[in-house]
Design an enzyme around this catalytic site. Sequence first.
Site, PDB file in Angstrom:
ATOM      1  N   HIS A  72       0.843  -1.198   0.000  1.00 17.05           N
ATOM      2  CA  HIS A  72       0.000   0.000   0.000  1.00 17.05           C
ATOM      3  C   HIS A  72       0.879   1.249   0.000  1.00 17.05           C
ATOM      4  CE1 HIS A  72      -4.121  -1.692   1.427  1.00 17.05           C
ATOM      5  NE2 HIS A  72      -3.560  -2.424   0.494  1.00 17.05           N
ATOM      6  N   TYR A 200      -9.299   5.451   7.236  1.00 20.20           N
ATOM      7  CA  TYR A 200      -9.512   5.793   8.651  1.00 20.20           C
ATOM      8  C   TYR A 200     -10.604   6.855   8.684  1.00 20.20           C
ATOM      9  CZ  TYR A 200      -5.137   3.483  10.029  1.00 20.20           C
ATOM     10  OH  TYR A 200      -4.147   2.563  10.265  1.00 20.20           O
ATOM     11  N   PRO A 292      -4.402   0.059  18.614  1.00 19.95           N
ATOM     12  CA  PRO A 292      -4.094  -0.400  17.254  1.00 19.95           C
ATOM     13  C   PRO A 292      -4.226   0.682  16.176  1.00 19.95           C
ATOM     14  CG  PRO A 292      -6.187  -1.314  18.011  1.00 19.95           C
ATOM     15  CD  PRO A 292      -5.590  -0.607  19.167  1.00 19.95           C
ATOM     16  N   LYS A 296       0.903  -0.406  15.050  1.00 16.21           N
ATOM     17  CA  LYS A 296       2.309  -0.486  15.452  1.00 16.21           C
ATOM     18  C   LYS A 296       2.669  -1.714  16.302  1.00 16.21           C
ATOM     19  CE  LYS A 296       4.065   3.117  13.565  1.00 16.21           C
ATOM     20  NZ  LYS A 296       3.925   2.595  12.206  1.00 16.21           N
ATOM     21  N   TYR A 384       3.962   6.552  10.256  1.00 15.84           N
ATOM     22  CA  TYR A 384       3.112   5.418   9.859  1.00 15.84           C
ATOM     23  C   TYR A 384       3.928   4.325   9.169  1.00 15.84           C
ATOM     24  CZ  TYR A 384      -1.144   3.019   8.420  1.00 15.84           C
ATOM     25  OH  TYR A 384      -2.144   2.079   8.251  1.00 15.84           O
TER      26      TYR A 384
HETATM   27  C1  LIG Z   1      -7.550  -5.903  17.073  1.00 10.71           C
HETATM   28  C2  LIG Z   1      -6.057  -5.786  16.962  1.00 10.71           C
HETATM   29  C3  LIG Z   1      -5.516  -5.240  15.802  1.00 10.71           C
HETATM   30  C4  LIG Z   1      -4.142  -5.090  15.685  1.00 10.71           C
HETATM   31  N1  LIG Z   1      -3.640  -4.542  14.531  1.00 10.71           N
HETATM   32  C5  LIG Z   1      -2.302  -4.393  14.401  1.00 10.71           C
HETATM   33  C6  LIG Z   1      -1.719  -3.894  13.180  1.00 10.71           C
HETATM   34  O1  LIG Z   1      -2.405  -3.588  12.197  1.00 10.71           O
HETATM   35  N2  LIG Z   1      -0.352  -3.771  13.115  1.00 10.71           N
HETATM   36  C7  LIG Z   1       0.434  -4.144  14.162  1.00 10.71           C
HETATM   37  O2  LIG Z   1       1.665  -4.017  14.043  1.00 10.71           O
HETATM   38  N3  LIG Z   1      -0.085  -4.646  15.321  1.00 10.71           N
HETATM   39  C8  LIG Z   1      -1.418  -4.790  15.478  1.00 10.71           C
HETATM   40  N4  LIG Z   1      -1.939  -5.353  16.622  1.00 10.71           N
HETATM   41  C9  LIG Z   1      -1.044  -5.741  17.721  1.00 10.71           C
HETATM   42  C10 LIG Z   1      -0.355  -7.092  17.495  1.00 10.71           C
HETATM   43  O3  LIG Z   1      -1.296  -8.095  17.234  1.00 10.71           O
HETATM   44  C11 LIG Z   1       0.478  -7.445  18.744  1.00 10.71           C
HETATM   45  O4  LIG Z   1       1.266  -6.347  19.078  1.00 10.71           O
HETATM   46  C12 LIG Z   1       1.367  -8.680  18.506  1.00 10.71           C
HETATM   47  O5  LIG Z   1       0.609  -9.850  18.509  1.00 10.71           O
HETATM   48  C13 LIG Z   1       2.437  -8.771  19.607  1.00 10.71           C
HETATM   49  O6  LIG Z   1       3.163  -9.972  19.456  1.00 10.71           O
HETATM   50  P1  LIG Z   1       3.840 -10.671  20.722  1.00 10.71           P
HETATM   51  O7  LIG Z   1       4.488 -11.894  20.187  1.00 10.71           O
HETATM   52  O8  LIG Z   1       4.630  -9.683  21.463  1.00 10.71           O
HETATM   53  O9  LIG Z   1       2.622 -11.044  21.683  1.00 10.71           O
HETATM   54  P2  LIG Z   1       1.424 -12.066  21.455  1.00 10.71           P
HETATM   55  O10 LIG Z   1       0.982 -12.069  20.042  1.00 10.71           O
HETATM   56  O11 LIG Z   1       0.423 -11.746  22.509  1.00 10.71           O
HETATM   57  O12 LIG Z   1       2.059 -13.503  21.737  1.00 10.71           O
HETATM   58  C14 LIG Z   1       2.384 -13.925  23.045  1.00 10.71           C
HETATM   59  C15 LIG Z   1       2.376 -15.443  23.086  1.00 10.71           C
HETATM   60  O13 LIG Z   1       2.754 -15.854  24.394  1.00 10.71           O
HETATM   61  C16 LIG Z   1       1.881 -16.882  24.825  1.00 10.71           C
HETATM   62  N5  LIG Z   1       1.831 -16.877  26.293  1.00 10.71           N
HETATM   63  C17 LIG Z   1       1.177 -16.007  27.099  1.00 10.71           C
HETATM   64  N6  LIG Z   1       1.378 -16.321  28.389  1.00 10.71           N
HETATM   65  C18 LIG Z   1       2.183 -17.399  28.401  1.00 10.71           C
HETATM   66  C19 LIG Z   1       2.739 -18.168  29.432  1.00 10.71           C
HETATM   67  N7  LIG Z   1       2.483 -17.897  30.731  1.00 10.71           N
HETATM   68  N8  LIG Z   1       3.519 -19.220  29.114  1.00 10.71           N
HETATM   69  C20 LIG Z   1       3.794 -19.503  27.800  1.00 10.71           C
HETATM   70  N9  LIG Z   1       3.287 -18.808  26.769  1.00 10.71           N
HETATM   71  C21 LIG Z   1       2.492 -17.760  27.068  1.00 10.71           C
HETATM   72  C22 LIG Z   1       0.559 -16.549  24.172  1.00 10.71           C
HETATM   73  O14 LIG Z   1      -0.298 -17.680  24.070  1.00 10.71           O
HETATM   74  C23 LIG Z   1       1.012 -16.023  22.817  1.00 10.71           C
HETATM   75  O15 LIG Z   1       1.098 -17.057  21.857  1.00 10.71           O
HETATM   76  C24 LIG Z   1      -3.308  -5.521  16.759  1.00 10.71           C
HETATM   77  C25 LIG Z   1      -3.846  -6.095  17.913  1.00 10.71           C
HETATM   78  C26 LIG Z   1      -5.209  -6.236  18.020  1.00 10.71           C
HETATM   79  C27 LIG Z   1      -5.769  -6.856  19.271  1.00 10.71           C
END
Ligand SMILES: Cc1cc2nc3c(=O)[nH]c(=O)nc-3n(C[C@H](O)[C@H](O)[C@H](O)COP(=O)(O)OP(=O)(O)OC[C@H]3O[C@@H](n4cnc5c(N)ncnc54)[C@H](O)[C@@H]3O)c2cc1C
Length: 389
Positions: A72, A200, A292, A296, A384
């Site tokens: 995009h 948006y 969101p 980011k 962005y």
């Molecule tokens: C509606 C929505 C829209 C979004 N849109 C965007 C977007 O457009 N662009 C963007 O960049 N981000 C977006 N995000 C944010 C993005 O999804 C998260 O920032 C991203 O998933 C973070 O990754 P992570 O691996 O840090 O955490 P998570 O994805 O939360 O992964 C953490 C993992 O740890 C595991 N876990 C938790 N506790 C334990 C434990 N005690 N023991 C072992 N494992 C455990 C969980 O099961 C999970 O698999 C959005 C989020 C939401 C909710």
Amino acid sequence: MRAQVVIVGAGPAGLLLGQCLLQSGIDAVILEQRPAQYVLGRVRAGVLESGVVALLERLGAADRLHAEGLVHEGFDIAFAGGRVRIDLAGLTGKTVTVYGQTEITKDLMDARAAAGGNTVYEALDVALHDFEAERPSVSCIKDGKTLTVECDFIAGCDGFHGISRASVPAGAIRNYERVYPFGWMGVLADTQPVSEELIYVSHERGFALCSQRSRTRSRYYVQCPLSEQVDEWPDERFWAELRRRLPADAASALVVGPSIEKSIAPLRSFVAEPLRFGRLFLAGDAAHIVPPTGAKGLNLAASDVHYLAEGLIAFYKNKNSVELENYSARALARVWKAERFSWWMTKLLHRFPEEGDFGRRMQLAELEYISASRAAQTALAENYVGLPY
Ligand SMILES: Cc1cc2nc3c(=O)[nH]c(=O)nc-3n(C[C@H](O)[C@H](O)[C@H](O)COP(=O)(O)OP(=O)(O)OC[C@H]3O[C@@H](n4cnc5c(N)ncnc54)[C@H](O)[C@@H]3O)c2cc1C
């Protein structure tokens, strides 16, 4: 069991870090509390900065992204019956890529399996031990038996509700938080997106976002009160509310269809400082959350991983611990800028009940200013597409 690094959590942060370390010959095991299918089914992010795309390329996990992801070059902001296009490519020379988090997760899981990486799914009751000392370990219950992994370092990549940040003594960590008084009601549908680019919307009735995951899969959101539940939003109500908030041309072009996923996400800004506690490092949502609006979250998880992987690789390959010492400061410097941008986008585009009519006029004045100012559009666009790592 013994590993050089134990990664807690197999979300984007954990899988990305696992792949960076595997590629450098560093032995890392991932402990994930959920089954792989559950992790794969979580519908979340979809807009990737070029830094994440470059990281996935370096990891050899970007073939499908390049084949199926949508590049995009801009997006629209609609308000007061008009629209302004933010020309990301023209203003910054950079683009973003629309490719679902579920697809990245699948690609990284496949790459990890192909490279022989060890991921323990359904690792229950994960507990972190002795990370302030020289020889930390992580234990869990797997198939009813206790599994303990001794290691040099622990990477807490277990998201906002994980155990890693919660294991840090209260006096050693400082949390900064803002909870917003509304959420996003999101619907995923196998319909053609209403527009090639994201829209948006800042509307009197509240924010809306027309996003997408592919040319045939749409992701739409409307701002809703936190008091509401998903079952109060049958598809008909959602589509009607979205139509009311869209510009007239988009409302009439909107193709509706049965939702295949529906959820309400609360909005929060959160940062924990520092990101290092002895031999434990926090990365991704375990350390920070953004609303969101600026897309980011996943992008920040990737930049944390970039800095942390650099530190661990320098430690093991060059016996140099400087970059590990600097991990927290380097990652947080970028995190705070993304926090600011996400907070600003959220304030600009949502209805804040307590801000009243004056607050609304300030939003409209700022949106009109952005529409007329290339400098303001450039500032928005460069945040962005993502600040450099
Ligand atoms: C509606 C929505 C829209 C979004 N849109 C965007 C977007 O457009 N662009 C963007 O960049 N981000 C977006 N995000 C944010 C993005 O999804 C998260 O920032 C991203 O998933 C973070 O990754 P992570 O691996 O840090 O955490 P998570 O994805 O939360 O992964 C953490 C993992 O740890 C595991 N876990 C938790 N506790 C334990 C434990 N005690 N023991 C072992 N494992 C455990 C969980 O099961 C999970 O698999 C959005 C989020 C939401 C909710």
